[in-house]
Design a protein around this motif. Structure first.
Motif, PDB file in Angstrom:
ATOM      1  N   GLY A  24      43.354  44.723  29.048  1.00  0.00           N
ATOM      2  CA  GLY A  24      41.926  44.293  30.239  1.00  0.00           C
ATOM      3  C   GLY A  24      41.632  45.185  31.120  1.00  0.00           C
ATOM      4  N   PHE A  25      40.598  45.692  31.646  1.00  0.00           N
ATOM      5  CA  PHE A  25      39.582  46.264  32.491  1.00  0.00           C
ATOM      6  C   PHE A  25      40.209  45.909  34.541  1.00  0.00           C
ATOM      7  CE2 PHE A  25      37.586  47.873  28.918  1.00  0.00           C
ATOM      8  CZ  PHE A  25      37.519  48.978  29.076  1.00  0.00           C
ATOM      9  N   LEU A  26      40.448  47.279  34.847  1.00  0.00           N
ATOM     10  CA  LEU A  26      40.172  46.476  36.266  1.00  0.00           C
ATOM     11  C   LEU A  26      38.896  47.315  37.221  1.00  0.00           C
ATOM     12  CD1 LEU A  26      42.945  47.752  34.332  1.00  0.00           C
ATOM     13  CD2 LEU A  26      44.156  46.362  36.671  1.00  0.00           C
ATOM     14  N   PHE A  27      38.853  47.624  38.505  1.00  0.00           N
ATOM     15  CA  PHE A  27      38.215  48.780  39.047  1.00  0.00           C
ATOM     16  C   PHE A  27      38.367  48.310  40.340  1.00  0.00           C
ATOM     17  CE2 PHE A  27      35.485  46.798  35.257  1.00  0.00           C
ATOM     18  CZ  PHE A  27      34.963  47.386  35.176  1.00  0.00           C
ATOM     19  N   ASP A  28      38.238  49.782  40.622  1.00  0.00           N
ATOM     20  CA  ASP A  28      38.520  50.216  42.293  1.00  0.00           C
ATOM     21  C   ASP A  28      37.098  51.079  42.553  1.00  0.00           C
ATOM     22  OD1 ASP A  28      39.380  50.570  44.931  1.00  0.00           O
ATOM     23  OD2 ASP A  28      40.507  52.129  43.787  1.00  0.00           O
ATOM     24  N   GLY A  29      35.930  49.996  43.503  1.00  0.00           N
ATOM     25  CA  GLY A  29      35.185  51.379  43.662  1.00  0.00           C
ATOM     26  C   GLY A  29      34.562  51.213  42.564  1.00  0.00           C
ATOM     27  N   GLN A  30      34.398  52.882  42.601  1.00  0.00           N
ATOM     28  CA  GLN A  30      33.114  53.159  40.856  1.00  0.00           C
ATOM     29  C   GLN A  30      34.244  53.655  40.335  1.00  0.00           C
ATOM     30  OE1 GLN A  30      30.936  51.687  42.882  1.00  0.00           O
ATOM     31  NE2 GLN A  30      30.356  52.492  41.443  1.00  0.00           N
ATOM     32  N   THR A  31      35.489  53.413  40.551  1.00  0.00           N
ATOM     33  CA  THR A  31      36.732  53.996  39.497  1.00  0.00           C
ATOM     34  C   THR A  31      37.097  51.999  38.007  1.00  0.00           C
ATOM     35  OG1 THR A  31      37.313  55.085  41.305  1.00  0.00           O
ATOM     36  CG2 THR A  31      38.897  54.411  39.417  1.00  0.00           C
ATOM     37  N   ALA A  32      36.839  52.705  36.789  1.00  0.00           N
ATOM     38  CA  ALA A  32      37.356  51.864  36.117  1.00  0.00           C
ATOM     39  C   ALA A  32      38.506  52.365  35.016  1.00  0.00           C
ATOM     40  CB  ALA A  32      35.872  51.101  35.566  1.00  0.00           C
ATOM     41  N   THR A  33      39.169  51.573  34.669  1.00  0.00           N
ATOM     42  CA  THR A  33      40.178  52.331  34.163  1.00  0.00           C
ATOM     43  C   THR A  33      40.698  50.298  33.150  1.00  0.00           C
ATOM     44  OG1 THR A  33      42.624  52.719  34.104  1.00  0.00           O
ATOM     45  CG2 THR A  33      41.762  51.226  35.976  1.00  0.00           C
ATOM     46  N   CYS A  34      41.453  51.067  32.329  1.00  0.00           N
ATOM     47  CA  CYS A  34      41.752  49.785  30.658  1.00  0.00           C
ATOM     48  C   CYS A  34      43.545  49.562  30.901  1.00  0.00           C
ATOM     49  CB  CYS A  34      40.994  50.233  29.459  1.00  0.00           C
ATOM     50  SG  CYS A  34      41.323  48.955  28.801  1.00  0.00           S
ATOM     51  N   ARG A  35      43.329  49.107  31.227  1.00  0.00           N
ATOM     52  CA  ARG A  35      45.367  48.933  30.883  1.00  0.00           C
ATOM     53  C   ARG A  35      45.746  47.325  29.142  1.00  0.00           C
ATOM     54  NH1 ARG A  35      47.418  43.863  31.864  1.00  0.00           N
ATOM     55  NH2 ARG A  35      49.918  44.366  31.619  1.00  0.00           N
ATOM     56  N   GLU A  36      45.616  48.535  29.127  1.00  0.00           N
ATOM     57  CA  GLU A  36      45.906  48.145  27.221  1.00  0.00           C
ATOM     58  C   GLU A  36      47.250  48.755  26.501  1.00  0.00           C
ATOM     59  OE1 GLU A  36      42.778  50.577  25.021  1.00  0.00           O
ATOM     60  OE2 GLU A  36      42.510  51.459  27.257  1.00  0.00           O
ATOM     61  N   GLY A  37      47.491  47.693  25.476  1.00  0.00           N
ATOM     62  CA  GLY A  37      48.981  48.143  24.993  1.00  0.00           C
ATOM     63  C   GLY A  37      49.213  48.049  23.644  1.00  0.00           C
ATOM     64  N   TYR A  38      49.398  48.409  22.483  1.00  0.00           N
ATOM     65  CA  TYR A  38      49.509  48.716  21.559  1.00  0.00           C
ATOM     66  C   TYR A  38      50.754  48.312  20.960  1.00  0.00           C
ATOM     67  CZ  TYR A  38      44.340  49.083  22.865  1.00  0.00           C
ATOM     68  OH  TYR A  38      43.322  49.705  22.850  1.00  0.00           O
ATOM     69  N   ASP A  39      51.304  48.063  19.815  1.00  0.00           N
ATOM     70  CA  ASP A  39      52.537  47.619  19.130  1.00  0.00           C
ATOM     71  C   ASP A  39      52.293  49.627  18.251  1.00  0.00           C
ATOM     72  OD1 ASP A  39      54.416  47.182  17.772  1.00  0.00           O
ATOM     73  OD2 ASP A  39      54.048  45.845  16.009  1.00  0.00           O
ATOM     74  N   GLY A  40      52.962  50.352  18.874  1.00  0.00           N
ATOM     75  CA  GLY A  40      52.915  51.256  17.685  1.00  0.00           C
ATOM     76  C   GLY A  40      51.750  52.609  17.618  1.00  0.00           C
ATOM     77  N   ALA A  41      51.754  53.202  17.458  1.00  0.00           N
ATOM     78  CA  ALA A  41      51.401  54.325  17.328  1.00  0.00           C
ATOM     79  C   ALA A  41      49.991  53.910  16.492  1.00  0.00           C
ATOM     80  CB  ALA A  41      51.164  55.511  16.981  1.00  0.00           C
TER      81      ALA A  41
END
Length: 119
Positions: free
Chosen positions: A44-61
């Motif tokens: 999922g993507f998150l926003f704070d003003g002009q900053t965007a980040t993605c919170r993402e998790g995966y099953d290992g490498a």
């Protein structure tokens, strides 16, 4: 509890105000593409003003590498709209060691999990 091999990625983007709508449209495409990945645990993507980040998790490498193959073109497009200011990868040492070489062309901060659990 089970062994925690989860790897997470946190890219941070500085999105110009005049291109925010364009970036958010691209976010929808990222979410749609990632939802089909069997190794994706959350996204999922998150926003704070002009900053965007993605919170993402995966099953290992393996999950991380499959994701990067899947969204490579979208990631290139995102960097044409916004500036990638930071990229973090979090996970257990054994999984991060498998990612260091394939991701060596990118400026990434690797954070090794030292204590924790996963339900």
């Amino acid at each position: 509890m089970s062994h925690d091999n989860c790897c997470s990625i946190a890219p941070y983007f500085n999105v110009p105000e005049q291109r925010m709508d364009e970036f958010k449209a691209l976010v929808g495409r990222f979410v749609e593409a990632s939802a089909k990945e069997p190794g994706c645990l959350y996204y999922g993507f998150l926003f704070d003003g002009q900053t965007a980040t993605c919170r993402e998790g995966y099953d290992g490498a393996d999950g991380v590498l499959a994701h990067l193959d899947n969204v490579g073109e979208l990631f290139t497009q995102a960097q044409q709209i916004a500036e990638l200011t930071r990229m973090e990868v979090h996970g257990p040492k054994a999984e991060l060691d498998r990612l260091r070489e394939p991701l060596s062309g990118m400026a990434i901060d690797f954070y090794e999990l030292e204590a924790g659990f996963r339900n």
